[in-house]
Design a protein around this motif. Structure first.
Motif, PDB file in Angstrom:
ATOM      1  N   PHE A 169      48.328  18.178   3.130  1.00  0.00           N
ATOM      2  CA  PHE A 169      49.282  17.145   2.736  1.00  0.00           C
ATOM      3  C   PHE A 169      48.725  15.755   3.021  1.00  0.00           C
ATOM      4  O   PHE A 169      48.917  14.823   2.237  1.00  0.00           O
ATOM      5  CB  PHE A 169      50.613  17.338   3.466  1.00  0.00           C
ATOM      6  CG  PHE A 169      51.437  18.480   2.947  1.00  0.00           C
ATOM      7  CD1 PHE A 169      51.334  18.894   1.628  1.00  0.00           C
ATOM      8  CD2 PHE A 169      52.326  19.155   3.776  1.00  0.00           C
ATOM      9  CE1 PHE A 169      52.086  19.947   1.142  1.00  0.00           C
ATOM     10  CE2 PHE A 169      53.087  20.206   3.307  1.00  0.00           C
ATOM     11  CZ  PHE A 169      52.967  20.609   1.984  1.00  0.00           C
ATOM     12  N   TYR A 170      48.032  15.602   4.150  1.00  0.00           N
ATOM     13  CA  TYR A 170      47.472  14.288   4.474  1.00  0.00           C
ATOM     14  C   TYR A 170      46.466  13.853   3.415  1.00  0.00           C
ATOM     15  O   TYR A 170      46.507  12.718   2.932  1.00  0.00           O
ATOM     16  CB  TYR A 170      46.801  14.307   5.846  1.00  0.00           C
ATOM     17  CG  TYR A 170      46.021  13.035   6.115  1.00  0.00           C
ATOM     18  CD1 TYR A 170      46.663  11.866   6.492  1.00  0.00           C
ATOM     19  CD2 TYR A 170      44.634  12.999   5.930  1.00  0.00           C
ATOM     20  CE1 TYR A 170      45.967  10.690   6.694  1.00  0.00           C
ATOM     21  CE2 TYR A 170      43.928  11.833   6.129  1.00  0.00           C
ATOM     22  CZ  TYR A 170      44.592  10.686   6.510  1.00  0.00           C
ATOM     23  OH  TYR A 170      43.890   9.508   6.696  1.00  0.00           O
ATOM     24  N   TRP A 206      48.048  13.085  -0.038  1.00  0.00           N
ATOM     25  CA  TRP A 206      49.099  12.071  -0.095  1.00  0.00           C
ATOM     26  C   TRP A 206      48.649  10.892  -0.976  1.00  0.00           C
ATOM     27  O   TRP A 206      47.520  10.447  -0.883  1.00  0.00           O
ATOM     28  CB  TRP A 206      49.424  11.569   1.313  1.00  0.00           C
ATOM     29  CG  TRP A 206      50.800  10.983   1.405  1.00  0.00           C
ATOM     30  CD1 TRP A 206      51.146   9.673   1.312  1.00  0.00           C
ATOM     31  CD2 TRP A 206      52.013  11.706   1.604  1.00  0.00           C
ATOM     32  NE1 TRP A 206      52.496   9.529   1.436  1.00  0.00           N
ATOM     33  CE2 TRP A 206      53.067  10.767   1.610  1.00  0.00           C
ATOM     34  CE3 TRP A 206      52.316  13.065   1.766  1.00  0.00           C
ATOM     35  CZ2 TRP A 206      54.395  11.136   1.778  1.00  0.00           C
ATOM     36  CZ3 TRP A 206      53.641  13.429   1.935  1.00  0.00           C
ATOM     37  CH2 TRP A 206      54.664  12.474   1.943  1.00  0.00           C
ATOM     38  N   PRO A 256      49.196   7.420   4.462  1.00  0.00           N
ATOM     39  CA  PRO A 256      50.547   7.539   5.025  1.00  0.00           C
ATOM     40  C   PRO A 256      50.829   6.424   6.029  1.00  0.00           C
ATOM     41  O   PRO A 256      49.967   6.066   6.842  1.00  0.00           O
ATOM     42  CB  PRO A 256      50.527   8.910   5.709  1.00  0.00           C
ATOM     43  CG  PRO A 256      49.428   9.660   5.033  1.00  0.00           C
ATOM     44  CD  PRO A 256      48.399   8.630   4.673  1.00  0.00           C
ATOM     45  N   ILE A 314      56.136   7.809   7.378  1.00  0.00           N
ATOM     46  CA  ILE A 314      55.783   9.198   7.046  1.00  0.00           C
ATOM     47  C   ILE A 314      55.521  10.003   8.314  1.00  0.00           C
ATOM     48  O   ILE A 314      56.002  11.135   8.469  1.00  0.00           O
ATOM     49  CB  ILE A 314      54.557   9.242   6.119  1.00  0.00           C
ATOM     50  CG1 ILE A 314      54.826   8.480   4.824  1.00  0.00           C
ATOM     51  CG2 ILE A 314      54.144  10.678   5.831  1.00  0.00           C
ATOM     52  CD1 ILE A 314      55.951   9.048   4.004  1.00  0.00           C
TER      53      ILE A 314
END
Length: 689
Positions: free
Chosen positions: A36-37, A40, A44, A48
């Protein structure tokens, strides 16, 4: 509510049925957070991380306070949040200045590593760098320079402080949108500039520090002196991790035969070494009854093998692949020392957790993906055979069957990753591995240990001679297989969801218990269908405007037969095209005047390749796309890409459904938004050739 209660009860029961087998899913959840990082859109922010912390805390509390099958979902949420936080923290901790302009001038630094570039040039990695007129606070922590011309034949020792005059540039972004991001890779290596030199390299100070690296290079030099040529380069790679002595031709043969993994000090080498030391110590102690009856021989042998593995890690330079192999080996040997099953999915999961916590970015590396894919598949398959009490055949045939089955399972598990990352498929890779890997385990690694044991008394040459016999066979297999007709195939790059779907389906098949594991067949089948239907962009434009690629019925047509060779190679590889740049350039339609012109998908592509062509072009229309490596001022409403715009967009892809950019200023990441300024731009380009 009845439906919700039904599904709640079914989910609770399903997860309860997996109790005791859920730990291997922990690194999967952690990896989701790390993924996810990196996926993104933009870096973030604090909000977040705050939301992730809140959700992770809530999930952790739910897992602790609400025991039951569904509590595992809370633990998974906590691990996902942890993965996101770890990846973000790691990206900020490794932050270092990145050169923000093209530089030509004096470069001074300490040599910390040597390797070879894609063009077979020796490369130096320097730290403690000094650049003329660049403030220390804005100077890259590390730079990498390829040696050409008068510097090409010099091989320095690590620790030497050297100086040369070099072309440098910041690490480049993807060669096409969605492609491999070298900027991100360099960021986590703290590599702030890459380039080359054609002038001699001067030593300005004797070696300081880096003693272990210098010791490694001294051993590698000794090995190459005893075993000259590619044989010595291969032996040095296996013993010290120094692959700078292996020629590009041999490296390509190893790749084409699917034997390139034997060069990297990875799980295979670490496992073979520690296994040999473990067996030798255990057998040797068992020959002494007084010791065998009084001491825990198995634990002592495991401890000795762990010491040997740690020494191998230090000697090899401690690369990421070697660290990964050591962690996995240490987990296995640790299990032996506490009388637990050494090879289990729990052990693999623990190793993956440790590695992802230490280096979250390793999740994106092909080495990590292939290592754990192969290990997980092997343990799952042989575990199923053990649980089902299935025989591998008569006792005299079982070892051969085991080797064949191991090679087949490992090859099948790593094939999707290798094909997706490198766009090639070795058709005879299984045969090559069956012929080469046993020799590596039975002859090469034991001979390397023998050479190390005899080195203090000056007899290492005996072990190296024996090692050379085994490596000569492996190289003969590599070249023989690589020269077979149709030895390699080329595959188109899959879409962004193909590998995640493959991984999800394969993990369910390997980790889930019971018939429910068959659900994993669905994602795998969907991934195959998506890969089969993958389409490539109609038009590709390089980040500097120096090369354009247009898809035709015969394949990708390139606007130039020379120049931008690295980018051209990546485009053709991603197309699954085996042609080289001159052959692809021959597909381009005949030049019209001084412009390179082609038509595709209703667009007319004009590539401006020089000042004469730039002077000839003064206007354009809506149906045209103009690409130039020189600044242009045109009349008309065409789509125009010149150096000014390409600095903002990076490489560009055009297709029937839209336009994709490799760089979006509104979604900058740490590695794409860093830079230094304050000095004039140099006239010569910097390339890590």
């Amino acid at each position: 509510m009845g439906v919700l209660s039904f599904w709640h009860a079914r989910s609770e029961a399903a997860l309860e049925g997996q109790r005791g087998y859920l730990f291997p899913w922990a690194p999967v959840a952690l990896g989701l957070g790390i993924g996810f990082y990196f996926l993104w859109p933009g870096e973030p922010g604090g909000a977040i991380y705050a939301v992730a912390l809140a959700l992770g805390t809530a999930g952790g509390l739910w897992a602790l306070l609400r025991p039951g099958g569904l509590s595992v979902l809370g633990a998974g949420a906590a691990l996902i949040a942890l993965g996101l936080g770890l990846a973000g923290a790691r990206a900020h901790l490794v932050a270092a200045p990145v050169l923000g302009f093209r530089y030509y001038g004096p470069v001074e630094g300490r040599v910390i590593a040597l390797d070879r570039s894609a063009s077979d040039a020796l490369r130096l990695t320097l730290d403690r760098v000094r650049l003329e007129d660049v403030a220390p606070g804005r100077t890259p922590a590390r730079v990498r320079i390829a040696l050409h011309g008068g510097a090409a034949d010099w091989r320095p020792r690590p620790g030497l402080r050297i100086m040369t005059t070099a072309h440098l540039a910041p690490p480049e972004g993807p060669a096409e949108p969605g492609g491999f991001d070298f900027q991100r890779h360099a960021w986590f290596q703290r590599l702030g500039a890459v380039g080359y030199t054609r002038v001699p390299v001067l030593i300005v100070a004797p070696a300081e520090g880096a003693r272990l690296a210098a010791f490694r290079m001294a051993i590698a030099a000794r090995v190459r002196a005893v075993l000259p040529g590619d044989l010595g380069g291969f032996a040095a790679a296996v013993t010290t991790g120094d692959r700078s002595g292996v020629s590009l031709e041999t490296l390509q043969a190893l790749r084409d035969s699917n034997l390139a993994h034997l060069l990297a000090i990875s799980g295979l080498h670490m496992g073979l070494l520690s296994g040999f030391v473990f067996a030798a110590l255990r057998f040797g102690l068992a020959l002494i009854p007084a010791l065998a009856l009084r001491l825990p021989v198995r634990r002592i042998a495991a401890a000795g093998a762990l010491v040997a593995a740690a020494g191998y890690l230090a000697l090899s330079g401690g690369g990421v692949a070697t660290q990964r192999a050591f962690v996995m080996t240490a987990v296995v040997l640790g299990a032996l020392m506490v009388d637990r099953r050494a090879l289990s999915l729990r052990a693999v999961a623990l190793a993956a957790l440790i590695l992802l916590m230490l280096r979250p970015e390793s999740l994106l590396s092909p080495g990590f993906q292939m290592s754990f894919a192969a290990t997980t598949a092997l343990i799952a398959v042989f575990g199923a055979l053990r649980d089902g009490r299935l025989s591998l055949g008569p006792s005299w045939l079982a070892p051969v069957t085991g080797v064949v089955l191991s090679s087949f399972v490992a090859g099948l598990a790593t094939a999707p990753v290798g094909a997706a990352q490198f766009n090639t498929l070795s058709h005879y890779g299984l045969v090559a591995n069956l012929l080469a890997v046993p020799v590596m385990g039975l002859m090469v690694i034991p001979a390397a240990v023998l050479a190390a044991c005899l080195a203090p008394v000056g007899l290492a040459g005996w072990g190296l001679w024996l090692m050379g016999l085994g490596l000569r066979w492996i190289l003969a297999v590599a070249h023989g297989v690589a020269d077979l007709p149709g030895a390699t195939g080329h595959l188109v790059t899959p879409g962004p969801w193909v590998l995640p779907l493959f991984a999800a389906g394969a993990l369910v098949l390997c980790l889930w218990r019971g018939r429910g594991r068959l659900i994993g067949v669905g994602p795998v089948a969907l991934a195959v269908l998506l890969w089969a239907g993958a389409e490539r962009p109609a038009v590709l434009i390089s980040a500097d405007g120096g090369l354009v690629g247009v898809m035709t019925e015969r394949g990708r047509a390139l606007s130039k037969p020379r120049g931008a060779g690295f980018v051209a190679g990546i485009w053709l590889e991603n197309d699954g095209d085996g042609a080289d740049q001159p052959a692809a350039a021959a597909r381009w339609p005949a030049a019209q005047g001084k412009l390179r012109v082609a038509e595709t998908s209703g667009l007319r592509i004009l590539h401006v390749t020089g000042k004469g062509a730039a002077a000839e072009l003064t206007a354009c229309n809506k149906a045209e796309v103009v690409v130039s490596a020189l600044p242009l001022t045109l009349e008309g409403d065409c789509l125009q890409f010149d150096p000014i715009r390409l600095r903002q967009t990076g490489a560009v892809a055009l297709g029937e459904t839209g336009m994709w950019l490799s760089r979006d200023p509104t979604r900058a990441r740490l590695w794409s938004g860093a830079g230094v300024s304050g000095r004039r731009q140099a006239h010569s380009p910097g390339r890590d050739q």
